[in-house]
Design a protein around this motif. Structure first.
Motif, PDB file in Angstrom:
ATOM      1  N   UNK A 112       0.843  -1.210   0.000  1.00 28.57           N
ATOM      2  CA  UNK A 112       0.000   0.000   0.000  1.00 28.57           C
ATOM      3  C   UNK A 112       0.875   1.256   0.000  1.00 28.57           C
ATOM      4  N   UNK A 113       1.913   1.259   0.825  1.00 29.90           N
ATOM      5  CA  UNK A 113       2.807   2.420   0.906  1.00 29.90           C
ATOM      6  C   UNK A 113       3.495   2.667  -0.433  1.00 29.90           C
ATOM      7  N   UNK A 114       3.928   1.600  -1.090  1.00 26.42           N
ATOM      8  CA  UNK A 114       4.596   1.745  -2.382  1.00 26.42           C
ATOM      9  C   UNK A 114       3.619   2.248  -3.446  1.00 26.42           C
ATOM     10  N   UNK A 115       2.394   1.749  -3.425  1.00 26.20           N
ATOM     11  CA  UNK A 115       1.389   2.200  -4.388  1.00 26.20           C
ATOM     12  C   UNK A 115       1.068   3.673  -4.182  1.00 26.20           C
ATOM     13  N   UNK A 116       0.990   4.101  -2.943  1.00 30.38           N
ATOM     14  CA  UNK A 116       0.717   5.508  -2.658  1.00 30.38           C
ATOM     15  C   UNK A 116       1.847   6.395  -3.191  1.00 30.38           C
ATOM     16  N   UNK A 117       3.094   5.928  -3.061  1.00 27.05           N
ATOM     17  CA  UNK A 117       4.224   6.687  -3.600  1.00 27.05           C
ATOM     18  C   UNK A 117       4.127   6.805  -5.115  1.00 27.05           C
ATOM     19  N   UNK A 118       3.749   5.705  -5.767  1.00 30.28           N
ATOM     20  CA  UNK A 118       3.613   5.731  -7.222  1.00 30.28           C
ATOM     21  C   UNK A 118       2.515   6.694  -7.657  1.00 30.28           C
ATOM     22  N   UNK A 119       1.408   6.689  -6.940  1.00 30.81           N
ATOM     23  CA  UNK A 119       0.314   7.597  -7.285  1.00 30.81           C
ATOM     24  C   UNK A 119       0.768   9.049  -7.160  1.00 30.81           C
ATOM     25  N   UNK A 120       1.454   9.373  -6.066  1.00 34.89           N
ATOM     26  CA  UNK A 120       1.968  10.735  -5.890  1.00 34.89           C
ATOM     27  C   UNK A 120       2.945  11.103  -7.002  1.00 34.89           C
ATOM     28  N   UNK A 121       3.798  10.147  -7.368  1.00 36.12           N
ATOM     29  CA  UNK A 121       4.796  10.388  -8.423  1.00 36.12           C
ATOM     30  C   UNK A 121       4.120  10.711  -9.752  1.00 36.12           C
ATOM     31  N   UNK A 122       3.176   9.880 -10.162  1.00 36.79           N
ATOM     32  CA  UNK A 122       2.529  10.083 -11.459  1.00 36.79           C
ATOM     33  C   UNK A 122       1.571  11.275 -11.445  1.00 36.79           C
ATOM     34  N   UNK A 123       1.020  11.613 -10.289  1.00 36.88           N
ATOM     35  CA  UNK A 123       0.217  12.834 -10.204  1.00 36.88           C
ATOM     36  C   UNK A 123       1.092  14.065 -10.432  1.00 36.88           C
ATOM     37  N   UNK A 124       2.297  14.046  -9.884  1.00 34.82           N
ATOM     38  CA  UNK A 124       3.223  15.151 -10.104  1.00 34.82           C
ATOM     39  C   UNK A 124       3.601  15.300 -11.571  1.00 34.82           C
ATOM     40  N   UNK A 125       3.877  14.157 -12.228  1.00 35.95           N
ATOM     41  CA  UNK A 125       4.174  14.195 -13.655  1.00 35.95           C
ATOM     42  C   UNK A 125       2.943  14.621 -14.451  1.00 35.95           C
ATOM     43  N   UNK A 126       1.764  14.198 -13.979  1.00 36.47           N
ATOM     44  CA  UNK A 126       0.519  14.595 -14.636  1.00 36.47           C
ATOM     45  C   UNK A 126       0.320  16.100 -14.614  1.00 36.47           C
ATOM     46  N   UNK A 127       0.710  16.742 -13.512  1.00 34.16           N
ATOM     47  CA  UNK A 127       0.623  18.209 -13.442  1.00 34.16           C
ATOM     48  C   UNK A 127       1.473  18.856 -14.529  1.00 34.16           C
ATOM     49  N   UNK A 128       2.670  18.305 -14.751  1.00 36.89           N
ATOM     50  CA  UNK A 128       3.551  18.849 -15.785  1.00 36.89           C
ATOM     51  C   UNK A 128       2.953  18.653 -17.179  1.00 36.89           C
ATOM     52  N   UNK A 129       2.354  17.482 -17.403  1.00 36.24           N
ATOM     53  CA  UNK A 129       1.761  17.188 -18.712  1.00 36.24           C
ATOM     54  C   UNK A 129       0.583  18.114 -18.992  1.00 36.24           C
ATOM     55  N   UNK A 130      -0.310  18.273 -18.025  1.00 29.82           N
ATOM     56  CA  UNK A 130      -1.471  19.140 -18.240  1.00 29.82           C
ATOM     57  C   UNK A 130      -1.042  20.596 -18.413  1.00 29.82           C
ATOM     58  N   UNK A 131      -0.015  21.013 -17.664  1.00 31.27           N
ATOM     59  CA  UNK A 131       0.467  22.390 -17.780  1.00 31.27           C
ATOM     60  C   UNK A 131       1.048  22.657 -19.166  1.00 31.27           C
ATOM     61  N   UNK A 132       1.912  21.746 -19.654  1.00 30.53           N
ATOM     62  CA  UNK A 132       2.527  21.994 -20.954  1.00 30.53           C
ATOM     63  C   UNK A 132       1.506  21.861 -22.085  1.00 30.53           C
ATOM     64  N   UNK A 133       0.502  20.990 -21.922  1.00 30.73           N
ATOM     65  CA  UNK A 133      -0.541  20.857 -22.939  1.00 30.73           C
ATOM     66  C   UNK A 133      -1.399  22.115 -23.001  1.00 30.73           C
ATOM     67  N   UNK A 134      -1.735  22.655 -21.838  1.00 32.42           N
ATOM     68  CA  UNK A 134      -2.530  23.881 -21.797  1.00 32.42           C
ATOM     69  C   UNK A 134      -1.760  25.049 -22.413  1.00 32.42           C
ATOM     70  N   UNK A 135      -0.494  25.149 -22.066  1.00 32.07           N
ATOM     71  CA  UNK A 135       0.318  26.246 -22.593  1.00 32.07           C
ATOM     72  C   UNK A 135       0.514  26.129 -24.104  1.00 32.07           C
ATOM     73  N   UNK A 136       0.795  24.902 -24.577  1.00 36.55           N
ATOM     74  CA  UNK A 136       1.077  24.709 -25.999  1.00 36.55           C
ATOM     75  C   UNK A 136      -0.167  24.788 -26.871  1.00 36.55           C
ATOM     76  N   UNK A 137      -1.203  24.031 -26.499  1.00 32.49           N
ATOM     77  CA  UNK A 137      -2.371  23.888 -27.377  1.00 32.49           C
ATOM     78  C   UNK A 137      -3.392  24.992 -27.156  1.00 32.49           C
ATOM     79  N   UNK A 138      -3.733  25.249 -25.907  1.00 27.09           N
ATOM     80  CA  UNK A 138      -4.792  26.225 -25.626  1.00 27.09           C
ATOM     81  C   UNK A 138      -4.292  27.661 -25.677  1.00 27.09           C
TER      82      UNK A 138
END
Length: 310
Positions: A112-138
């Motif tokens: 459970x602890x490892x899965x929670x770390x992975x979720x936090x990790x990919x959420x952080x990367x997700x923030x970067x993806x949504x930010x660059x997509x918004x800046x580039x496309x929108x």
């Protein structure tokens, strides 16, 4: 001494904003499902599975023609970005709601602890993806290359432009190699970004002297390493044959005569051998694909040899 640079590609799909957003949605959703299973729950309250909606919009963008993209992609991208942001926020809410939850035993708690770390990790990367997509496309903003994320699975990936006809753009890491006349890799370096080749000449000369206690008799490279400063530095260090072809411009008569001399041509034939060495590293040492943690030792390269082994 012969030197060259090459690109070790990472094992990723071609990065586009829509596929990166889709990666974020499906990976975070899958991890939340894994967390629910570990907690012996059917689902985590408040988290909606939006994978079908995200996939539908990603495929819609993929199927658009060039003309359709000009008129229709902005609205679809806005919806896809909104779905990705919703999934990220819901995942973080799920983490807060389950922060005190425990499994049935110690092994489950560790999972459970490892899965929670992975979720936090990919959420952080997700923030970067949504930010660059918004800046580039929108917003129509030109996002600097250094700020872009090309894969959520291999976030260390760099974009390398080498100007080659078959592969003008590659995704991975640029690697510098130096080899001795006896076929030993004496220097290697996994580079950050896409630095120009000519900046490695002086550094490689210094490292060679530190390793062997003397300067190489011949320095061979392709024209990407050429600059008047580098040629002068080699001569000042005591290199007898500076075998670096001039890049562009009109050659002076002395320079043209030197590049037609037998010692220069012989040096260039010697230099070509490092391309065969790179081919061996690619085919036999697994250097054709970059591991998740990019390091020269991962490619099976020997440590720089000492003067006693040279």
């Amino acid at each position: 001494m012969r030197v060259d640079t090459t690109v070790v590609q990472t094992d990723i799909h071609h990065p586009t904003d829509n596929t990166l957003l889709w990666d974020v949605v499906r990976v975070v959703t899958r991890l939340i499902g894994r967390l629910a299973t570990a907690l012996e729950r059917r689902r985590i309250k408040g988290f909606r599975d939006r994978t079908r909606s995200a996939r539908r919009r990603m495929q819609e963008i993929q199927r658009m023609t060039t003309r359709q993209r000009q008129d229709q992609q902005t609205a679809t991208y806005r919806e896809l970005i909104g779905i990705a942001e919703e999934v990220i926020e819901s995942a973080r809410t799920a983490l807060r709601q389950t922060r005190k939850a425990r499994g049935k035993d110690m092994i489950t708690d560790l999972a459970i602890a490892e899965t929670r770390k992975e979720i936090e990790h990919f959420c952080g990367l997700g923030d970067r993806v949504t930010d660059q997509s918004r800046r580039r496309v929108l917003n129509g903003e030109q996002v600097p290359t250094a700020e872009k994320l090309y894969s959520i699975f291999e976030p260390h990936t760099d974009l390398i432009k080498r100007g080659q006809a078959r592969s003008p753009i590659e995704f991975g890491h640029k690697v510098f190699l130096a080899e001795s006349a006896r076929g030993l890799i004496t220097q290697y370096d996994v580079l950050d970004g896409n630095p120009i080749d000519e900046q490695h000449v002086v550094i490689s000369l210094v490292r060679h002297r530190q390793t062997f206690g003397d300067v190489s008799k011949l320095y061979g490279s392709d024209r990407g390493f050429f600059s008047e400063k580098n040629v002068m530095s080699c001569k000042q260090e005591g290199v007898k044959v500076v075998c670096i072809p001039q890049r562009g411009g009109t050659k002076a008569p002395e320079r043209e005569a030197y590049e037609k001399s037998w010692e220069f041509k012989d040096g260039q034939r010697f230099r070509a051998g490092i391309e065969g060495r790179i081919s061996v590293l690619f085919r036999g040492r697994g250097m054709n694909v970059s591991p998740k943690v990019a390091s020269a030792s991962s490619y099976g390269l020997q440590p720089p040899c000492s003067p006693t082994t040279s």
